[in-house]
Write an enzyme that holds these catalytic residues in place. Sequence first.
Site, PDB file in Angstrom:
ATOM      1  N   PRO A 135       0.801  -1.228   0.000  1.00 32.61           N
ATOM      2  CA  PRO A 135       0.000   0.000   0.000  1.00 32.61           C
ATOM      3  C   PRO A 135       0.832   1.274   0.000  1.00 32.61           C
ATOM      4  O   PRO A 135       0.405   2.300  -0.521  1.00 32.61           O
ATOM      5  CB  PRO A 135      -0.816  -0.110   1.296  1.00 32.61           C
ATOM      6  N   HIS A 164      -4.766  13.157   0.319  1.00 36.08           N
ATOM      7  CA  HIS A 164      -4.125  12.876  -0.961  1.00 36.08           C
ATOM      8  C   HIS A 164      -4.567  13.878  -2.019  1.00 36.08           C
ATOM      9  O   HIS A 164      -5.571  14.580  -1.846  1.00 36.08           O
ATOM     10  CB  HIS A 164      -4.464  11.456  -1.442  1.00 36.08           C
ATOM     11  N   LYS A 168      -6.568  10.892  -6.951  1.00 38.05           N
ATOM     12  CA  LYS A 168      -6.565   9.537  -6.387  1.00 38.05           C
ATOM     13  C   LYS A 168      -7.973   8.981  -6.442  1.00 38.05           C
ATOM     14  O   LYS A 168      -8.924   9.604  -5.958  1.00 38.05           O
ATOM     15  CB  LYS A 168      -6.051   9.559  -4.952  1.00 38.05           C
TER      16      LYS A 168
END
Length: 275
Positions: A135, A164, A168
């Site tokens: 991840p 983020h 994303k």
Amino acid sequence: MASQSPIPVVVNGAAGKMGREVVKAVAQADDMMLLGAIDTNPEIAGQDIGEIAGCGPLEIPVLTDLQSTLVMATQEQQQGVMVDFTHPSGVYDNVRAAIAYGVRPVVGTTGLSPEQLQDLSDFAEKASTGCLVVPNFSIGVVLMQQAAIQASKYFDHVEIIELHHNQKADAPSGTAIKTAQMLGELGKTYNPQQVEEEEKLEGARGSLGAENIRIHSVRLPGLIAHQEILFGAPGQLYTLRHDTTDRACYMPGVLLAIRKVTELKSLIYGLEKIL
């Protein structure tokens, strides 16, 4: 005695932000050979991936057909590795195809469901083919997670905030989910209820991860990848935070994963398992 052949590496999602960094890192590694660059953007098909990545010509054209490149990788003297930084919608099929051809996947794309991970794990074990699903490739993130495990011995209340960039596709991030899972494996349930909560807006309290750990996701331009783990107790707040300022920080972890996956015969989840 002749030295070992370099590891042939196929980068899937090569023209993306992470893919370009991987291309540069692999091209500069003495023990690796960039074998192929795959990207689904038809506008860049045939272009030199080195020019796209900004590291100068590599004489490796961008291709759109992953399968043909995997076939090419099987013809190399040393077993090949596929590094995947693509999209959650296609990563399962990409990884399964690589395993089927005996090409070892290193997966940085997040969004695989637990069921998909289990299926890929079973498939990799039957094929005796190594696979690494990571991840987050940052060493700093691994250290943050290890610090959180230590803190969990003394705190019963914890929440995770991950931030983020707004391109994303999946939320929460794989790193946040993995962090919650790691804390959840320690044999305790967090955040004992103090009051009867009522969300005035659905989702205001975030998503519910392992063992009652709340995860909150932020998506904004200007961010790269950031995570906070907040532990609370009467009179104090303990905060662990990791900030990414450049995607180059992931490359030592990616290169380590490429080297380690060649030694594996099954699927491993998490960078901490190979450190």
